[in-house]
Write an enzyme that holds these catalytic residues in place. Structure first.
Site, mmCIF file in Angstrom:
data_model
loop_
_atom_site.group_PDB
_atom_site.id
_atom_site.type_symbol
_atom_site.label_atom_id
_atom_site.label_comp_id
_atom_site.label_asym_id
_atom_site.label_seq_id
_atom_site.Cartn_x
_atom_site.Cartn_y
_atom_site.Cartn_z
ATOM 1 N N ARG A 1 -12.088 13.824 3.063
ATOM 2 C CA ARG A 1 -10.613 14.432 3.078
ATOM 3 C C ARG A 1 -10.245 15.031 1.614
ATOM 4 N NH1 ARG A 1 -7.572 9.913 5.060
ATOM 5 N NH2 ARG A 1 -6.075 11.234 5.096
ATOM 6 N N SER B 1 -6.448 5.554 8.265
ATOM 7 C CA SER B 1 -6.921 5.242 6.875
ATOM 8 C C SER B 1 -6.394 4.032 6.250
ATOM 9 C CB SER B 1 -7.164 6.436 5.940
ATOM 10 O OG SER B 1 -7.336 6.096 4.692
ATOM 11 N N ASP C 1 -14.071 4.590 6.762
ATOM 12 C CA ASP C 1 -12.960 5.118 5.949
ATOM 13 C C ASP C 1 -13.323 5.612 4.496
ATOM 14 O OD1 ASP C 1 -10.287 5.824 5.123
ATOM 15 O OD2 ASP C 1 -10.583 4.417 3.649
ATOM 16 N N HIS D 1 0.833 -1.368 -0.085
ATOM 17 C CA HIS D 1 -0.102 -0.045 0.254
ATOM 18 C C HIS D 1 0.990 1.316 -0.081
ATOM 19 C CE1 HIS D 1 -4.118 1.756 0.960
ATOM 20 N NE2 HIS D 1 -3.300 2.638 1.131
#
Ligand code: URA
Length: 431
Positions: A167, A182, A160, A81
């Protein structure tokens, strides 16, 4: 306890209790908190921060806000990620390379955030490709093809999903507790036992300094390790775009070139991540891991695996034979060197320019234009001569502000301080 009270407490810089954090996340997930309240909470966290303990609690509450995913097949699953960068298409290279080596990849990815691109948006460059797989479709594809890349279903980490979308459009992305919670809530709600985090730092990243990126990396490795997952983080350079192309179609074109053997920082970092995952997941020794990864690319096996993945998800594979099947917008701004010297490129300015030209979202849920793109003709640090071509900006509508931003992203000076691609690796021994 009302959402108003929780926002007020964080606005005043107070430490939130486990009950307050759990209540806020519950109200986000069950939609009793409005988008405006989520934005206010996130802004308060951006400005006031959170302790590591609050971040752990926020991560856990978010991970528990929906369904936990079960592994689609037997075996150890690995995940990578990135915290987000410009021209960072490593996932689209890493997944087919690992799958070609027999490592099953069940990859849940996200959309673009702020000035950074998202894997799902890029994957949708292949006409018809479906990223909204049901868990049955996802599992069946992992079993049959060895890999699938999809968005998490609505019921996984719903908190999330809402916070991420808010966001993205309220300038509340670049906060260590918000990014850590997150990213890690999605990892904890998922099944990967081996997690490699790519924490970017520099102009094009949410973390501007190596120090801030190291702090984020340590926090996320600590969260993953505490949850019993084998977690490591690579802190990597994002002072300039990672690859040579920015924008969905342009980046997917470059992914196909890398899978055909193109060498640049994007290729090098993707290979390094593959090697580290092979070492973490299968205990493969360093030199052998590098050999396996390069063989997967040189033999064409990784490219073929990518074609299978795209086809299995309903995508048109014409681009594998003809790059023009991924068209670029017809308008052109050719950026030239204002003087001779060493080139500096602002990744953030280019990411923003691409988004403003329609390649990213200005508003939640907006459609993006896959054909908008920026093609770099020179790399940061190159010596350039006055008037030399530095980049082509491909646009549909000549939005002057965005074009000026792209133009201003290129500066030339007498010197250049090169940074290593990988600044450091954080593992559980470092937390
Ligand atoms: N990637 C995520 O999943 N979340 C963030 O907040 C930033 C990058």
């Amino acid at each position: 306890m009302t959402v108003y009270d929780i926002i007020e407490a964080k606005k005043r810089g107070r430490r939130l209790s486990e009950e307050q954090i759990a209540a806020f996340v519950r109200m986000v997930a069950d939609e009793s908190a409005t988008d405006a309240q989520i934005a206010a909470f996130c802004m308060a966290v951006c400005l006031r921060g959170m302790t590591d303990e609050e971040t752990f609690l926020l991560t856990k509450a978010m991970a528990d806000s929906g369904e936990r995913l079960s592994p689609p097949a037997a075996g150890v699953f690995a995940d990578k990620h990135s915290t987000g960068g410009v021209s960072d298409s490593t996932t689209l290279i890493l997944v087919p390379v690992l799958a070609a080596l027999g490592v099953k990849c069940a990859k849940y990815s996200g959309r673009g955030l702020g000035h950074t691109g998202g894997t799902l948006d890029k994957l949708e460059s292949f006409a018809g490709l479906n990223v909204d797989l049901t868990s049955e479709q996802f599992a069946a594809q992992v079993e049959r093809v060895g890999a699938a890349i999809a968005g998490q279903t609505k019921s996984t980490v719903p908190a999330d999903k809402r916070m991420y979308a808010v966001r993205d459009v309220t300038a509340t992305v670049d906060s260590i507790p918000l990014i850590a919670s997150s990213v890690m809530s999605k990892k904890l709600a998922s099944f990967a036992q081996v997690i490699l985090l790519d924490v970017k730092y520099g102009d094009g990243a949410f973390m501007k300094t190596a120090r801030a990126a190291e702090r984020l990396a340590r926090l996320m490795v600590a969260v993953g390790t505490a949850a019993g997952r084998q977690t490591e983080a690579a802190v990597t350079d994002m002072s300039a775009p990672l690859g040579d192309n920015i924008g969905c179609n342009a980046e997917v074109r470059e992914v196909l070139e890398v899978l055909r053997g193109k060498q640049n920082d994007l290729a090098r970092l993707s290979c390094l991540h593959c090697e580290r995952i092979l070492r973490m997941a299968q205990g493969v020794e360093e030199a052998r891991a590098a050999k396996l990864v390069h063989e997967a690319i040189d033999s064409g096996a990784a490219l073929e695996k990518f074609r299978q993945i795209v086809s299995a998800q309903g995508g048109d594979t014409a681009a594998f034979d003809d790059a023009e099947a991924l068209p670029l917008a017809p308008g052109r701004l050719i950026v030239r060197a204002p003087r001779s010297g060493r080139l500096h490129i602002s990744a953030q300015a280019l990411g923003k320019a691409c988004a403003q030209l329609g390649g990213g979202r200005q508003r939640e849920g907006e459609e993006i234009d896959h054909t908008v793109g920026i093609l770099l003709k020179k790399r940061a640090g190159d010596r350039v001569a006055q008037g030399e071509e530095l980049a082509h900006v491909c646009y549909r509508e000549p939005r002057q502000e965005a074009l000026a931003l792209a133009q201003g992203a290129f500066t030339v000076s007498a010197s250049f301080r090169a940074r290593p691609l990988v600044h450091c690796i954080i593992s559980k021994e470092d937390i």
